[in-house]
Design a protein around this motif. Structure first.
Motif, PDB file in Angstrom:
ATOM      1  N   ALA A  37      16.134  24.600  72.444  1.00 15.49           N
ATOM      2  CA  ALA A  37      17.735  24.615  73.187  1.00 15.49           C
ATOM      3  C   ALA A  37      18.420  23.137  73.899  1.00 15.49           C
ATOM      4  O   ALA A  37      19.277  22.863  73.335  1.00 15.49           O
ATOM      5  CB  ALA A  37      17.602  25.833  74.468  1.00 15.49           C
ATOM      6  N   LEU A  38      17.813  22.803  74.394  1.00 15.33           N
ATOM      7  CA  LEU A  38      18.125  21.266  75.297  1.00 15.33           C
ATOM      8  C   LEU A  38      18.659  20.038  74.037  1.00 15.33           C
ATOM      9  O   LEU A  38      19.519  19.663  74.446  1.00 15.33           O
ATOM     10  CB  LEU A  38      16.591  20.691  75.934  1.00 15.33           C
ATOM     11  CG  LEU A  38      16.617  21.382  78.058  1.00 15.33           C
ATOM     12  CD1 LEU A  38      15.193  20.948  77.327  1.00 15.33           C
ATOM     13  CD2 LEU A  38      17.620  21.681  78.588  1.00 15.33           C
TER      14      LEU A  38
ATOM     15  N   TRP B 150      22.027  21.370  72.817  1.00 13.63           N
ATOM     16  CA  TRP B 150      23.133  20.935  73.979  1.00 13.63           C
ATOM     17  C   TRP B 150      23.465  20.424  74.171  1.00 13.63           C
ATOM     18  O   TRP B 150      24.987  19.673  74.175  1.00 13.63           O
ATOM     19  CB  TRP B 150      22.328  22.010  75.413  1.00 13.63           C
ATOM     20  CG  TRP B 150      22.769  22.111  76.621  1.00 13.63           C
ATOM     21  CD1 TRP B 150      22.780  20.558  77.189  1.00 13.63           C
ATOM     22  CD2 TRP B 150      24.079  23.193  76.756  1.00 13.63           C
ATOM     23  NE1 TRP B 150      24.310  20.503  78.126  1.00 13.63           N
ATOM     24  CE2 TRP B 150      24.694  22.403  77.568  1.00 13.63           C
ATOM     25  CE3 TRP B 150      24.698  24.127  76.560  1.00 13.63           C
ATOM     26  CZ2 TRP B 150      25.874  22.549  78.647  1.00 13.63           C
ATOM     27  CZ3 TRP B 150      25.547  24.530  77.243  1.00 13.63           C
ATOM     28  CH2 TRP B 150      26.030  23.707  78.250  1.00 13.63           C
ATOM     29  N   TYR B 151      22.413  18.909  74.213  1.00 10.74           N
ATOM     30  CA  TYR B 151      22.870  17.162  74.445  1.00 10.74           C
ATOM     31  C   TYR B 151      23.282  16.876  73.160  1.00 10.74           C
ATOM     32  O   TYR B 151      22.817  15.867  72.995  1.00 10.74           O
ATOM     33  CB  TYR B 151      21.633  16.693  74.542  1.00 10.74           C
ATOM     34  CG  TYR B 151      21.782  17.228  76.300  1.00 10.74           C
ATOM     35  CD1 TYR B 151      22.334  16.688  77.648  1.00 10.74           C
ATOM     36  CD2 TYR B 151      20.742  18.039  77.180  1.00 10.74           C
ATOM     37  CE1 TYR B 151      22.850  16.930  78.549  1.00 10.74           C
ATOM     38  CE2 TYR B 151      20.713  18.673  78.436  1.00 10.74           C
ATOM     39  CZ  TYR B 151      21.808  17.640  79.328  1.00 10.74           C
ATOM     40  OH  TYR B 151      22.139  18.051  79.927  1.00 10.74           O
TER      41      TYR B 151
ATOM     42  N   ARG C 277      33.166  21.255  74.500  1.00 11.53           N
ATOM     43  CA  ARG C 277      32.616  22.196  75.292  1.00 11.53           C
ATOM     44  C   ARG C 277      32.352  23.587  73.984  1.00 11.53           C
ATOM     45  O   ARG C 277      31.024  24.413  74.907  1.00 11.53           O
ATOM     46  CB  ARG C 277      33.631  22.270  76.089  1.00 11.53           C
ATOM     47  CG  ARG C 277      33.396  24.069  77.480  1.00 11.53           C
ATOM     48  CD  ARG C 277      34.420  23.434  78.027  1.00 11.53           C
ATOM     49  NE  ARG C 277      35.117  24.859  77.732  1.00 11.53           N
ATOM     50  CZ  ARG C 277      35.141  26.190  77.561  1.00 11.53           C
ATOM     51  NH1 ARG C 277      34.088  26.869  78.415  1.00 11.53           N
ATOM     52  NH2 ARG C 277      35.994  27.340  77.288  1.00 11.53           N
TER      53      ARG C 277
ATOM     54  N   ARG D  14      29.072  23.964  72.675  1.00 13.70           N
ATOM     55  CA  ARG D  14      28.088  23.693  73.627  1.00 13.70           C
ATOM     56  C   ARG D  14      27.689  25.418  73.661  1.00 13.70           C
ATOM     57  O   ARG D  14      26.487  25.671  73.944  1.00 13.70           O
ATOM     58  CB  ARG D  14      28.181  22.737  74.783  1.00 13.70           C
ATOM     59  CG  ARG D  14      27.573  21.536  74.387  1.00 13.70           C
ATOM     60  CD  ARG D  14      27.656  20.680  75.853  1.00 13.70           C
ATOM     61  NE  ARG D  14      27.965  19.072  75.251  1.00 13.70           N
ATOM     62  CZ  ARG D  14      27.221  18.341  75.469  1.00 13.70           C
ATOM     63  NH1 ARG D  14      26.421  18.642  76.340  1.00 13.70           N
ATOM     64  NH2 ARG D  14      27.557  17.011  74.767  1.00 13.70           N
TER      65      ARG D  14
ATOM     66  N   ILE E 188      26.575  26.896  70.989  1.00 15.24           N
ATOM     67  CA  ILE E 188      24.798  26.482  70.986  1.00 15.24           C
ATOM     68  C   ILE E 188      23.498  27.759  72.065  1.00 15.24           C
ATOM     69  O   ILE E 188      23.071  28.431  71.926  1.00 15.24           O
ATOM     70  CB  ILE E 188      25.088  25.776  71.251  1.00 15.24           C
ATOM     71  CG1 ILE E 188      25.178  24.738  70.521  1.00 15.24           C
ATOM     72  CG2 ILE E 188      22.969  25.209  71.529  1.00 15.24           C
ATOM     73  CD1 ILE E 188      24.006  25.036  68.986  1.00 15.24           C
ATOM     74  N   LEU E 189      24.920  27.463  73.429  1.00 17.53           N
ATOM     75  CA  LEU E 189      24.140  28.628  74.394  1.00 17.53           C
ATOM     76  C   LEU E 189      23.421  29.861  73.948  1.00 17.53           C
ATOM     77  O   LEU E 189      23.139  29.930  73.987  1.00 17.53           O
ATOM     78  CB  LEU E 189      24.697  28.041  75.844  1.00 17.53           C
ATOM     79  CG  LEU E 189      24.306  29.419  77.140  1.00 17.53           C
ATOM     80  CD1 LEU E 189      23.280  28.374  77.266  1.00 17.53           C
ATOM     81  CD2 LEU E 189      25.348  28.997  78.348  1.00 17.53           C
TER      82      LEU E 189
ATOM     83  N   CYS F 209      21.290  30.437  71.838  1.00 22.45           N
ATOM     84  CA  CYS F 209      19.619  30.207  71.711  1.00 22.45           C
ATOM     85  C   CYS F 209      19.925  31.918  72.525  1.00 22.45           C
ATOM     86  O   CYS F 209      18.180  32.076  72.401  1.00 22.45           O
ATOM     87  CB  CYS F 209      20.071  28.818  72.782  1.00 22.45           C
ATOM     88  SG  CYS F 209      19.929  27.416  71.937  1.00 22.45           S
TER      89      CYS F 209
ATOM     90  N   ILE G  74      32.487  22.161  81.476  1.00 20.03           N
ATOM     91  CA  ILE G  74      31.195  21.619  81.731  1.00 20.03           C
ATOM     92  C   ILE G  74      32.193  20.614  80.273  1.00 20.03           C
ATOM     93  O   ILE G  74      33.152  20.343  78.988  1.00 20.03           O
ATOM     94  CB  ILE G  74      30.805  22.257  79.717  1.00 20.03           C
ATOM     95  CG1 ILE G  74      29.651  23.373  80.492  1.00 20.03           C
ATOM     96  CG2 ILE G  74      29.689  21.217  79.122  1.00 20.03           C
ATOM     97  CD1 ILE G  74      29.885  24.654  79.271  1.00 20.03           C
TER      98      ILE G  74
ATOM     99  N   THR H  62      31.897  17.128  77.761  1.00 21.83           N
ATOM    100  CA  THR H  62      31.057  16.405  76.851  1.00 21.83           C
ATOM    101  C   THR H  62      31.180  14.816  77.305  1.00 21.83           C
ATOM    102  O   THR H  62      32.557  14.054  77.739  1.00 21.83           O
ATOM    103  CB  THR H  62      31.413  17.123  75.697  1.00 21.83           C
ATOM    104  OG1 THR H  62      33.698  16.192  75.720  1.00 21.83           O
ATOM    105  CG2 THR H  62      31.353  17.773  75.833  1.00 21.83           C
TER     106      THR H  62
END
Length: 182
Positions: free
Chosen positions: A16-17, A20-21, A27, A30, A33-34, A37, A174, A176
């Protein structure tokens, strides 16, 4: 999946990390993705309840959109009632049936209902959003923002119940980073 499990610590969280990165994500990417997850985290316990979580998210988001368009509080009250009925079905159907049938002298055979993980938390979180709208909150969010807020995996199954007005602005903030490769 428990937060202390090896699968969470060694596979889920690092994956997940890393996702995310990813430097190419904006935004919305991300948040997507969140959301993926979070839904994966929830489905790991029992994928049969993923449609329930998804349906309640979509239902409550649609209720907020109807309220935004028409400003009739019946939409919010109806939405809250449906949420309470869903929660009541899973948590209290056998209890109510046993007591009611016991009053009239009929033996009750419990229905085998599996309680969805975190149903109280995600239901009350969604009710809190509808109640905020009823109190005069006028923050209407995209489906992606709302779904990421409700399904946020660190608090999905054990709380705390977080207000949308506190969490979604943080998600909207958020930033980027533009990575320069030399």
């Amino acid at each position: 999946m428990l937060f202390s499990s090896q699968v969470f610590i060694l596979i889920f969280l690092p994956t997940a990390l890393v996702l995310w990165y990813l430097p190419l994500l904006n935004r919305r990417g991300r948040l997507f993705i969140l959301l993926i997850c979070s839904l994966t985290f929830y489905a790991f316990w029992d994928p049969r309840f993923l449609p329930l979580l998804s349906a309640t998210i979509i239902f409550n988001w649609l209720i907020s959109r109807l309220y935004a368009a028409q400003q009739h509080q019946i939409w919010l009250l109806g939405g809250i009632l449906v949420n309470l009925l869903v929660l009541g079905f899973f948590k209290y159907l056998n209890f109510l049936a046993e007591n009611f049938l016991g009053l009239v002298g009929i033996e009750h055979k419990p229905i085998g209902i599996v309680l969805p993980l975190g149903i109280s938390f995600f239901t009350f979180q969604q009710i809190s959003y509808l109640a905020d709208l009823r109190k005069g909150g006028n923050a209407y969010y995209s489906l992606l923002d709302y779904a990421a807020y409700v399904s946020f995996f660190p608090q999905l199954i054990a709380g705390p119940i977080v207000f949308a007005r506190e969490m979604i602005p943080q998600m909207k903030a958020i930033k980027t980073k533009k990575y320069k490769f030399r």
